[in-house]
Design a protein around this motif. Structure first.
Motif, PDB file in Angstrom:
ATOM      1  N   ARG A  12      89.915 -42.496 -98.319  1.00 49.27           N
ATOM      2  CA  ARG A  12      89.586 -41.309 -99.090  1.00 49.27           C
ATOM      3  C   ARG A  12      89.511 -40.119 -98.140  1.00 49.27           C
ATOM      4  O   ARG A  12      88.995 -40.232 -97.034  1.00 49.27           O
ATOM      5  N   GLN A  13      90.015 -38.984 -98.572  1.00 51.46           N
ATOM      6  CA  GLN A  13      89.996 -37.771 -97.763  1.00 51.46           C
ATOM      7  C   GLN A  13      88.731 -36.972 -98.050  1.00 51.46           C
ATOM      8  O   GLN A  13      88.069 -37.178 -99.053  1.00 51.46           O
ATOM      9  N   ALA A  14      88.430 -36.008 -97.179  1.00 51.37           N
ATOM     10  CA  ALA A  14      87.368 -35.040 -97.457  1.00 51.37           C
ATOM     11  C   ALA A  14      87.935 -34.021 -98.446  1.00 51.37           C
ATOM     12  O   ALA A  14      89.094 -33.629 -98.361  1.00 51.37           O
ATOM     13  N   ARG A  15      87.116 -33.615 -99.385  1.00 59.41           N
ATOM     14  CA  ARG A  15      87.564 -32.695-100.436  1.00 59.41           C
ATOM     15  C   ARG A  15      87.791 -31.291 -99.890  1.00 59.41           C
ATOM     16  O   ARG A  15      86.925 -30.735 -99.228  1.00 59.41           O
ATOM     17  N   ASN A  16      88.962 -30.716-100.186  1.00 59.02           N
ATOM     18  CA  ASN A  16      89.313 -29.355 -99.787  1.00 59.02           C
ATOM     19  C   ASN A  16      89.249 -28.474-101.045  1.00 59.02           C
ATOM     20  O   ASN A  16      90.049 -28.646-101.948  1.00 59.02           O
ATOM     21  N   TRP A  21      91.864 -31.733-106.364  1.00 58.12           N
ATOM     22  CA  TRP A  21      91.245 -32.990-105.956  1.00 58.12           C
ATOM     23  C   TRP A  21      91.695 -34.039-106.963  1.00 58.12           C
ATOM     24  O   TRP A  21      91.375 -33.964-108.143  1.00 58.12           O
TER      25      TRP A  21
END
Length: 102
Positions: A12-16, A21
């Motif tokens: 999972r990526q960090a939310r930008n 998203w």
């Protein structure tokens, strides 16, 4: 089982906040945690998966997605377009827009 049948959790990526998203589930009801959560950098969302799946570990049919983004708009009239083959829903400020709930 995280994500549902046919789904294997991946990174999972960090939310930008400047991008969409995207959350993907290996089931249609969005139960459990999403299998994939990624940022998608596009002014609009236009996926044409056909017989492919949206990501590794997801089935090619009977999956679900949610695209989120906080956008501040000037006061005025706006036109939204949604299309899907199995149903879609549009929410604005947490409220479902009735003409898009199908």
């Amino acid at each position: 089982m995280v994500g549902g049948p046919g789904a294997i959790p991946i990174t999972r990526q960090a939310r930008n906040p400047e991008q969409w998203w995207a959350s993907y589930w290996g089931n249609q009801s969005q139960w459990q945690d999403p299998v994939i959560q990624v940022n998608e950098n596009s002014p609009g969302i236009n996926h044409q998966w056909g017989t492919a799946q949206p990501g590794w570990g997801l089935p090619d049919n009977h999956f679900s997605t949610r695209f989120e983004r906080k956008v501040t708009l000037e006061c005025g009239s706006y036109e939204f377009h949604l299309s899907s083959d199995d149903g879609s829903r549009l929410t604005v400020d947490g409220e479902v827009v009735p003409n898009f709930d199908h």
